[in-house]
Design an enzyme around this catalytic site. Structure first.
Site: not given
Ligand code: NDP
Length: 496
Positions: A91, A177, A181, A230-231, A234-235, A237, A252, A286, A385
């Site tokens: 995956d 959730k 991907l 996540g990013s 998105t964080g 939002k 995170e 990350c 990043e």
């Molecule tokens: P995203 O922020 O794109 O997505 C993270 C999650 O948020 C996914 O499940 C995504 O859904 C969901 N999402 C997207 N839009 C919304 C919204 N408006 N409201 C609620 N949820 C939403 O990050 P990535 O998946 O691209 O991951 C990469 C990022 O994560 C990097 O910046 C990385 O540094 C960070 N990260 C941080 C870690 C830490 O411990 N600090 C560990 C791992 C990653 P979907 O993608 O399914 O549409």
């Protein structure tokens, strides 16, 4: 066959009937179909979690009863370690041995929080001396309630487990959730939880996209806490959504972590950890140490050795023997990384090695391990990043200069320092503005130790005891001495 959602103890199809493909990044082929949950499914999942929390079917259990369930989940993960690792590799693209680490860590995480829940329950009640002996004040820790967990694709199962295990151990109920991907191993987690016999509604899984499933989850009024990885974009939002309901939020987020190498370091050890710090998990980490700062005297030699070793890394499908660098997770992430490299050409940075498609790998989202040197400090590749196998290297003269360059970032997730002088390492560790600092290494991560960032890298800590506290509320319980007198309105003693 399309996967299903797991809501209120049952596997169900999404109400709107949607789905999306799971794509193998090594072959670009669709190999499965994932259920696309939407707002209605999120509502059902949150309501199930709410009921399961409010009626005490989970929070009302003893800590050891909850721990028993968690240990069953750990056993279930371990029993399926090889097939879960193979699925994660397919995956996400990561090398199979790395996927095996992740799955093993996921099982250990459930065991760790099972033990911690029991240890906390067995510990003494916390009391505080309030300076007035008529009052007896105790501090109780209680589960925060219904948790919304939203996770990324880089460690698909493990990032979910970092939230699910402590939340369940603490007595919370949860809706997970995962990233659209890479959702498949979280779907298997739902099967394992189901087989372990957790009460219905305690753990719920809604796969789906960010806008259609993630956003309704963060907006749901019956959620008490949002735990997001996540990013930064998105964080932000997520934090806005949390503010509408004044819900607590743990974030995170991303990083652009520095690795400071002093000239007294062994060059081969430095190269080994720099490679691990950026090419492990394809740089989709990350905490990746993606900005390397090398003291001037060692800079040319280190760059030469780094390029030599980066060029030897075996690239290919994650399940092929000896592969250390798999394909980037998806077409869109590949395009994003290539966009950074395209723009880097105009930045003045020197491409030392990599930056293109490896020979003989015409299909799949592959990129050769990429090293840039002499990178301008305002270049996008130095500041942003990239989240791919790309490292930027610069030189420095003094410890103060290294720290100034290292801390000159909006991020503060991690940092690393290498030197034979351990006093200097501690000094640098103390002055790095980051939540995690590695000395003479980069990236080792332990379930027992707190994880999280300073500055734009997030709010709160996962893992360790801090990760458990994330899912607890604090309650003050103050009792007035039965025979004591207050006498503010009603006269007491001689005044009566
Ligand atoms: P995203 O922020 O794109 O997505 C993270 C999650 O948020 C996914 O499940 C995504 O859904 C969901 N999402 C997207 N839009 C919304 C919204 N408006 N409201 C609620 N949820 C939403 O990050 P990535 O998946 O691209 O991951 C990469 C990022 O994560 C990097 O910046 C990385 O540094 C960070 N990260 C941080 C870690 C830490 O411990 N600090 C560990 C791992 C990653 P979907 O993608 O399914 O549409």
């Amino acid at each position: 066959m399309t996967t299903q959602l797991y809501i209120d103890g049952a596997f169900v199809a999404p109400k709107a009937g949607g789905s999306f493909p799971a794509v193998d990044p090594a072959t670009e082929e669709v190999f499965d179909t994932v259920a696309a949950g939407t707002a209605d499914d999120i509502d059902a999942a949150v309501r199930a979690a709410r009921t399961a929390f409010d009626d005490g079917r989970w929070s009302g259990l003893s800590a050891s009863a909850r721990a028993g369930f968690l240990r069953k989940v750990a056993e279930g993960i371990r029993a399926r370690l090889s097939d879960l690792a193979a699925l994660e590799t397919r995956d996400n693209g990561k090398p199979l041995p790395e996927a095996e680490w992740d799955i093993g860590d996921a099982a250990d995480c459930f065991d760790y929080y099972a033990d911690l829940a029991e240890a906390r329950a067995a510990g003494p009640e916390t009391t505080v001396d309030v300076g007035d002996e008529r009052f007896d004040t105790r501090i109780w820790r209680e589960p925060v309630g219904v948790v919304a967990a939203i996770t990324p694709w880089n460690f698909p199962l493990l990032m979910g487990v970092w939230k699910v295990a402590p939340a369940l151990a603490a007595g919370c109920t949860i809706v997970l959730k995962p990233s659209e991907l890479c959702s498949l191993t979280c779907h298997e987690l739902a099967r394992i939880v189901d087989a372990a016999g957790l009460p219905a509604g305690v753990f719920n899984l809604v796969t789906g996209t960010g806008p259609e499933a993630g956003a309704p989850l963060t907006d749901h009024p019956l959620v008490d806490k949002i735990a997001f990885t996540g990013s930064v974009v998105t964080g932000r939002k997520v934090m806005q959504a949390a503010s509408a309901g004044i819900r607590t939020v743990a974030l995170e987020l991303g990083g652009k972590s520095p690795f400071i190498v002093f000239a007294d370091s062994d060059v081969d050890k430095a190269v080994e950890w720099i490679l691990f710090g950026i090419f492990w998990n394809k740089g989709e980490v990350c905490s990746a140490t993606s900005r390397v700062l090398v003291q001037r005297e060692l800079y040319p030699r280190l760059l030469e050795r780094l390029a030599e070793e980066a060029e030897k890394i075996t690239i290919g499908p994650g399940d092929a023997e000896g592969v250390k660098l798999g394909p980037i997770v998806s077409c869109s992430q590949y395009d994003k990384v290539m966009g950074f490299l395209e723009r880097a050409r105009q930045s003045g940075a020197r491409l030392v090695t990599g930056g293109g498609r490896p020979e003989g790998l015409d299909t799949g989202y592959y990129l050769t391990p990429t090293v840039y040197a002499d990178v301008p400090l305002d270049a996008e590749i130095w500041r942003e990043e990239i989240f791919g196998p790309v490292v930027c290297v610069n030189s420095f003269e003094t410890e103060d200069e290294a720290l100034r360059l290292a801390n000159d970032s909006p991020y503060g997730l991690a940092g690393a320092v290498m030197s034979k002088d351990l006093d200097r390492c501690d000094r640098v560790a103390a002055r790095l503005r980051a939540g995690i600092v590695w000395i003479n290494c980069s990236q080792p991560t332990f379930t027992q130790a707190p994880w999280g960032g300073y500055k734009s890298s997030g709010i709160g800590r996962e893992l360790g005891e801090a990760g458990f506290d994330n899912y607890l509320e604090t309650k003050q319980v103050t009792r007035f001495d039965r025979d004591g007198e207050w006498g503010w309105y009603l006269p007491t003693g001689d005044q009566a």
